[in-house]
Each structure stands twice: as structure tokens, then as C-alpha cells.
Motif scaffolding. Sequence first.
Motif, PDB file in Angstrom:
ATOM      1  N   LEU A  32     -46.402 -20.812   5.668  1.00 15.06           N
ATOM      2  CA  LEU A  32     -45.027 -20.370   5.440  1.00 15.06           C
ATOM      3  C   LEU A  32     -44.022 -21.351   6.038  1.00 15.06           C
ATOM      4  CD1 LEU A  32     -43.241 -18.093   4.280  1.00 15.06           C
ATOM      5  CD2 LEU A  32     -43.339 -17.008   6.535  1.00 15.06           C
ATOM      6  N   SER A  33     -44.387 -22.012   7.123  1.00 15.44           N
ATOM      7  CA  SER A  33     -43.455 -22.938   7.773  1.00 15.44           C
ATOM      8  C   SER A  33     -43.048 -24.075   6.848  1.00 15.44           C
ATOM      9  CB  SER A  33     -44.072 -23.500   9.055  1.00 15.44           C
ATOM     10  OG  SER A  33     -45.305 -24.147   8.778  1.00 15.44           O
ATOM     11  N   SER A  34     -43.978 -24.569   6.023  1.00 14.15           N
ATOM     12  CA  SER A  34     -43.620 -25.669   5.127  1.00 14.15           C
ATOM     13  C   SER A  34     -42.795 -25.165   3.948  1.00 14.15           C
ATOM     14  CB  SER A  34     -44.867 -26.411   4.635  1.00 14.15           C
ATOM     15  OG  SER A  34     -45.667 -25.597   3.811  1.00 14.15           O
ATOM     16  N   LEU A  35     -43.084 -23.945   3.456  1.00 18.07           N
ATOM     17  CA  LEU A  35     -42.225 -23.367   2.419  1.00 18.07           C
ATOM     18  C   LEU A  35     -40.831 -23.122   2.979  1.00 18.07           C
ATOM     19  CD1 LEU A  35     -42.967 -20.908  -0.358  1.00 18.07           C
ATOM     20  CD2 LEU A  35     -41.138 -20.285   1.217  1.00 18.07           C
ATOM     21  N   SER A  36     -40.763 -22.654   4.219  1.00 20.30           N
ATOM     22  CA  SER A  36     -39.473 -22.409   4.867  1.00 20.30           C
ATOM     23  C   SER A  36     -38.649 -23.684   4.948  1.00 20.30           C
ATOM     24  CB  SER A  36     -39.699 -21.844   6.268  1.00 20.30           C
ATOM     25  OG  SER A  36     -38.486 -21.738   6.976  1.00 20.30           O
ATOM     26  N   ALA A  37     -39.293 -24.795   5.314  1.00 16.41           N
ATOM     27  CA  ALA A  37     -38.572 -26.070   5.424  1.00 16.41           C
ATOM     28  C   ALA A  37     -38.037 -26.507   4.069  1.00 16.41           C
ATOM     29  CB  ALA A  37     -39.490 -27.133   6.008  1.00 16.41           C
ATOM     30  N   ASP A  38     -38.853 -26.356   3.032  1.00 16.22           N
ATOM     31  CA  ASP A  38     -38.432 -26.726   1.680  1.00 16.22           C
ATOM     32  C   ASP A  38     -37.286 -25.837   1.227  1.00 16.22           C
ATOM     33  OD1 ASP A  38     -38.589 -28.336  -0.566  1.00 16.22           O
ATOM     34  OD2 ASP A  38     -40.336 -27.331  -1.421  1.00 16.22           O
ATOM     35  N   LEU A  39     -37.401 -24.537   1.478  1.00 24.58           N
ATOM     36  CA  LEU A  39     -36.359 -23.578   1.092  1.00 24.58           C
ATOM     37  C   LEU A  39     -35.039 -23.899   1.785  1.00 24.58           C
ATOM     38  CD1 LEU A  39     -35.252 -20.950  -0.122  1.00 24.58           C
ATOM     39  CD2 LEU A  39     -36.481 -19.694   1.663  1.00 24.58           C
ATOM     40  N   ARG A  40     -35.087 -24.103   3.082  1.00 31.09           N
ATOM     41  CA  ARG A  40     -33.859 -24.402   3.821  1.00 31.09           C
ATOM     42  C   ARG A  40     -33.202 -25.691   3.326  1.00 31.09           C
ATOM     43  NH1 ARG A  40     -33.432 -21.259   8.452  1.00 31.09           N
ATOM     44  NH2 ARG A  40     -35.320 -20.043   8.907  1.00 31.09           N
ATOM     45  N   SER A  41     -34.014 -26.660   2.976  1.00 34.68           N
ATOM     46  CA  SER A  41     -33.468 -27.945   2.518  1.00 34.68           C
ATOM     47  C   SER A  41     -32.695 -27.792   1.221  1.00 34.68           C
ATOM     48  CB  SER A  41     -34.598 -28.961   2.338  1.00 34.68           C
ATOM     49  OG  SER A  41     -35.186 -29.293   3.575  1.00 34.68           O
ATOM     50  N   VAL A  42     -33.244 -27.051   0.248  1.00 31.03           N
ATOM     51  CA  VAL A  42     -32.544 -26.939  -1.034  1.00 31.03           C
ATOM     52  C   VAL A  42     -31.333 -26.015  -0.933  1.00 31.03           C
ATOM     53  CG1 VAL A  42     -34.612 -27.507  -2.356  1.00 31.03           C
ATOM     54  CG2 VAL A  42     -34.052 -25.109  -1.952  1.00 31.03           C
ATOM     55  N   VAL A  43     -31.399 -25.008  -0.064  1.00 30.64           N
ATOM     56  CA  VAL A  43     -30.219 -24.170   0.150  1.00 30.64           C
ATOM     57  C   VAL A  43     -29.113 -24.990   0.797  1.00 30.64           C
ATOM     58  CG1 VAL A  43     -29.300 -22.179   1.409  1.00 30.64           C
ATOM     59  CG2 VAL A  43     -31.506 -22.003   0.244  1.00 30.64           C
ATOM     60  N   ASP A  44     -29.473 -25.844   1.754  1.00 26.69           N
ATOM     61  CA  ASP A  44     -28.480 -26.705   2.400  1.00 26.69           C
ATOM     62  C   ASP A  44     -27.842 -27.674   1.414  1.00 26.69           C
ATOM     63  OD1 ASP A  44     -28.904 -25.496   4.822  1.00 26.69           O
ATOM     64  OD2 ASP A  44     -30.207 -27.073   5.628  1.00 26.69           O
ATOM     65  N   LEU A  45     -28.558 -28.031   0.353  1.00 21.09           N
ATOM     66  CA  LEU A  45     -28.003 -28.919  -0.679  1.00 21.09           C
ATOM     67  C   LEU A  45     -26.966 -28.208  -1.549  1.00 21.09           C
ATOM     68  CD1 LEU A  45     -31.191 -30.772  -1.996  1.00 21.09           C
ATOM     69  CD2 LEU A  45     -29.388 -31.719  -0.551  1.00 21.09           C
ATOM     70  N   GLY A  46     -26.963 -26.868  -1.500  1.00 23.46           N
ATOM     71  CA  GLY A  46     -26.012 -26.108  -2.301  1.00 23.46           C
ATOM     72  C   GLY A  46     -26.613 -25.398  -3.492  1.00 23.46           C
ATOM     73  N   ALA A  47     -27.942 -25.361  -3.584  1.00 21.50           N
ATOM     74  CA  ALA A  47     -28.580 -24.633  -4.684  1.00 21.50           C
ATOM     75  C   ALA A  47     -28.243 -23.147  -4.577  1.00 21.50           C
ATOM     76  CB  ALA A  47     -30.092 -24.826  -4.641  1.00 21.50           C
ATOM     77  N   ASP A  48     -27.938 -22.530  -5.706  1.00 20.56           N
ATOM     78  CA  ASP A  48     -27.676 -21.087  -5.677  1.00 20.56           C
ATOM     79  C   ASP A  48     -28.817 -20.284  -6.283  1.00 20.56           C
ATOM     80  OD1 ASP A  48     -27.142 -21.842  -8.292  1.00 20.56           O
ATOM     81  OD2 ASP A  48     -24.985 -21.542  -8.113  1.00 20.56           O
ATOM     82  N   ALA A  49     -29.924 -20.966  -6.595  1.00 26.12           N
ATOM     83  CA  ALA A  49     -31.141 -20.301  -7.062  1.00 26.12           C
ATOM     84  C   ALA A  49     -32.343 -21.056  -6.510  1.00 26.12           C
ATOM     85  CB  ALA A  49     -31.195 -20.253  -8.583  1.00 26.12           C
ATOM     86  N   VAL A  50     -33.385 -20.312  -6.202  1.00 27.56           N
ATOM     87  CA  VAL A  50     -34.611 -20.903  -5.670  1.00 27.56           C
ATOM     88  C   VAL A  50     -35.805 -20.203  -6.309  1.00 27.56           C
ATOM     89  CG1 VAL A  50     -36.041 -21.298  -3.634  1.00 27.56           C
ATOM     90  CG2 VAL A  50     -33.558 -21.489  -3.448  1.00 27.56           C
ATOM     91  N   GLU A  51     -36.764 -21.003  -6.775  1.00 28.79           N
ATOM     92  CA  GLU A  51     -38.011 -20.439  -7.296  1.00 28.79           C
ATOM     93  C   GLU A  51     -39.102 -20.617  -6.254  1.00 28.79           C
ATOM     94  OE1 GLU A  51     -38.674 -20.007 -11.411  1.00 28.79           O
ATOM     95  OE2 GLU A  51     -40.367 -21.420 -11.301  1.00 28.79           O
ATOM     96  N   LEU A  52     -39.630 -19.502  -5.785  1.00 25.38           N
ATOM     97  CA  LEU A  52     -40.662 -19.503  -4.765  1.00 25.38           C
ATOM     98  C   LEU A  52     -42.036 -19.597  -5.423  1.00 25.38           C
ATOM     99  CD1 LEU A  52     -39.225 -16.541  -2.676  1.00 25.38           C
ATOM    100  CD2 LEU A  52     -38.982 -18.977  -2.137  1.00 25.38           C
ATOM    101  N   THR A  53     -42.791 -20.609  -5.079  1.00 25.87           N
ATOM    102  CA  THR A  53     -44.158 -20.732  -5.584  1.00 25.87           C
ATOM    103  C   THR A  53     -45.045 -19.877  -4.685  1.00 25.87           C
ATOM    104  OG1 THR A  53     -43.631 -22.987  -6.283  1.00 25.87           O
ATOM    105  CG2 THR A  53     -45.949 -22.358  -6.293  1.00 25.87           C
ATOM    106  N   LEU A  54     -45.133 -18.600  -5.018  1.00 28.74           N
ATOM    107  CA  LEU A  54     -45.773 -17.635  -4.136  1.00 28.74           C
ATOM    108  C   LEU A  54     -47.249 -17.917  -3.930  1.00 28.74           C
ATOM    109  CD1 LEU A  54     -44.117 -14.276  -5.290  1.00 28.74           C
ATOM    110  CD2 LEU A  54     -43.531 -15.707  -3.314  1.00 28.74           C
ATOM    111  N   THR A  55     -47.906 -18.454  -4.957  1.00 28.79           N
ATOM    112  CA  THR A  55     -49.344 -18.658  -4.830  1.00 28.79           C
ATOM    113  C   THR A  55     -49.701 -19.937  -4.072  1.00 28.79           C
ATOM    114  OG1 THR A  55     -49.404 -19.631  -7.056  1.00 28.79           O
ATOM    115  CG2 THR A  55     -49.908 -17.282  -6.859  1.00 28.79           C
ATOM    116  N   SER A  56     -48.697 -20.622  -3.516  1.00 32.01           N
ATOM    117  CA  SER A  56     -48.987 -21.707  -2.579  1.00 32.01           C
ATOM    118  C   SER A  56     -49.190 -21.159  -1.173  1.00 32.01           C
ATOM    119  CB  SER A  56     -47.857 -22.746  -2.588  1.00 32.01           C
ATOM    120  OG  SER A  56     -46.651 -22.198  -2.074  1.00 32.01           O
ATOM    121  N   LEU A  57     -49.056 -19.827  -1.020  1.00 30.34           N
ATOM    122  CA  LEU A  57     -49.283 -19.127   0.239  1.00 30.34           C
ATOM    123  C   LEU A  57     -50.434 -18.143   0.077  1.00 30.34           C
ATOM    124  CD1 LEU A  57     -45.572 -18.165   1.016  1.00 30.34           C
ATOM    125  CD2 LEU A  57     -46.896 -19.930   2.221  1.00 30.34           C
ATOM    126  N   ASP A  58     -51.063 -17.790   1.179  1.00 32.78           N
ATOM    127  CA  ASP A  58     -52.084 -16.742   1.166  1.00 32.78           C
ATOM    128  C   ASP A  58     -51.391 -15.385   1.252  1.00 32.78           C
ATOM    129  OD1 ASP A  58     -54.663 -18.035   1.014  1.00 32.78           O
ATOM    130  OD2 ASP A  58     -54.245 -18.848   3.008  1.00 32.78           O
TER     131      ASP A  58
END
Length: 298
Positions: A18-44
Motif C-alpha cells: 500500500l505504501s507504494s500505491l500511496s506514493a503514486d496516488l499522492r504524486s498525481v493528486v499533487d499534480l492536480g489530477a481530479d480523477a484517479v484509477e486505483l489498480t486494486l489487484t496490484s494489492l493483496d
Amino acid sequence: MSSLIAAGFAVEAADGRLSSLSADLRSVVDLGADAVELTLTSLDLIAGGRIIEEHVAPLLALTRQFDVTYTAHGLVSSNFMDPDTLPFQLQAAKALVELCDRIGARVLVQHGGFLRADQIHQRADAVDREREALHELCAYAARHGVRIALENIFSTAPGQYRQTPAEIAGTVKAVNHPALVALIDFSHAYLEATYRGLDFMAEIAAMAPVAGHLHVHDSFGRPKGFYEAFFPQEAVALGIGDLHLPLGWGDIAWERIFSELRFLPGTVLMMEIGERYRQEQPASLAFARQLMSLNAKA
């Protein structure tokens, strides 16, 4: 008025954590994205079709930190045509629908199915099998307020059986369920059109009237075949394969597409342009918003 409501990026856990997904998520939100697609199956998050409850709470805590439109990517290996794995596929997809509801993601991506070259005897019923499974999944998804977005995929092996983009649109129409929409992946359609000798614009135009989700990334529409690049950058240098390039790096005619095609209301423009191109993501986001504006005037 455009039917496109938001633009953003897909994110994933590079190491299954989850920590690496969190880093990716925070980065794109900081860029100003107003939508995010979570690749749920990259996590257990799911085991044998069952949700691993102790892993869900940290994900919920993370997603609630950001005021964005969430969508979710289901199994990249999703395949409702294969009779051997179909029961397991449905179980996992239904678990993903439940997770979508809990994190507030109202779209779940499902890949169009395929059969291997040796599965000849399964081909006669493949399309009906997929459509029946989609109807069952959509009935379940509707109860959770989730839409299933059926994505067009390109051929990945010789003799493989899979539907063209226009045929994916036909499946969406045949299932005829309000919880099912088509997902246009433009680069996938470009690759498949080249491989099969189809008209790229005609194929995506057939999908547009039933398309409620978009995957946007650039390429040159040149099938990879059996070529193996030593470095990923070499495939880019040659312009071959499903490259997931920043917008403008390939030769997809984005302005023409978004000037001519109309999509279903509430459609999200989701860029599958990953961390490798973090430096280029801001320019791609600006480009995507220009395309949304262009589409609004169409």
C-alpha cells in the motif's frame, strides 16, 4: 457541453504494498489530477474471491484523504471467455465491486475476454459465455452503484481469439444492462486495427456511443510481435508495442478524435501514463484538459 467530467491518472502498487500505491496516488493528486484509477489487484485485497478485511481499512483511510473521483481497475488478467477460470473470475470481480463501493469508486474496469489458439472447441460459445457472465456481474454491480466498463484489448499471441473494438461495442449493446458501458482504450484499438487491417477511426467510432470510460495514452499502433527490447526505452525508440507514452509522444490523432466523437454522460478521461513518465505527467494532464474542452465544443 462535454460528457467528460474529470481527467486523471491510473496508479498502482509497484511492489504490492500500500505504501507504494500511496506514493503514486499522492504524486498525481499533487499534480492536480481530479480523477484517479486505483489498480486494486496490484494489492493483496482478495484471496480466492474473498476480501481480506484487515487489508481494507488502511486502503479506506488512504483514499478518504483525497477529494478526487475514484475509478478502479479490475483484474488485468480478467477473462470471461475462458470456461476453466470463469467461476473464479466472477468471484473475484464481485469482490472488486464490493471494494469499489466501499472506497467510492463508481467504475470498475473489466478487460474483454480471449481464448488461446489451442482452445478451438471453446470458441463457439465464447461470446455468449462472456455476455452471460457480464450480465450476472452487472446485476450485482448495480446493487452496489457501480458500473462495469468493458475494455477493448489487442491481440497478444498468434491465433488468439478476441473481439475487435467494434465487436466489444456489440457485446455492450447485446448485454443491454444500465450498469455496463464500453471502455475505449485508444492505443489498444490502434494496435488491433493495425494488426487486423481495420479502420482505426471506424472501430473507435463504433464504441463511442456506448463508451462511459476512456483510457488515454499514446503509441504508434505498431504491434510488438515477437520482438523483445533489451531496454524498455528501445521499444519506444522503435515505436512498437503498447507503450503507454505521454500524450503527444506517439502519433494518435487526439484532436481529431475528441473533435469528432461523443461519449456517454459522466465519462472520465483516465490516463494510463505511469511513474516512469512522472516528469511528463503535468503536460499530459494539461493536454487532456484541452481535449476535454475541444470535446465540449464538438
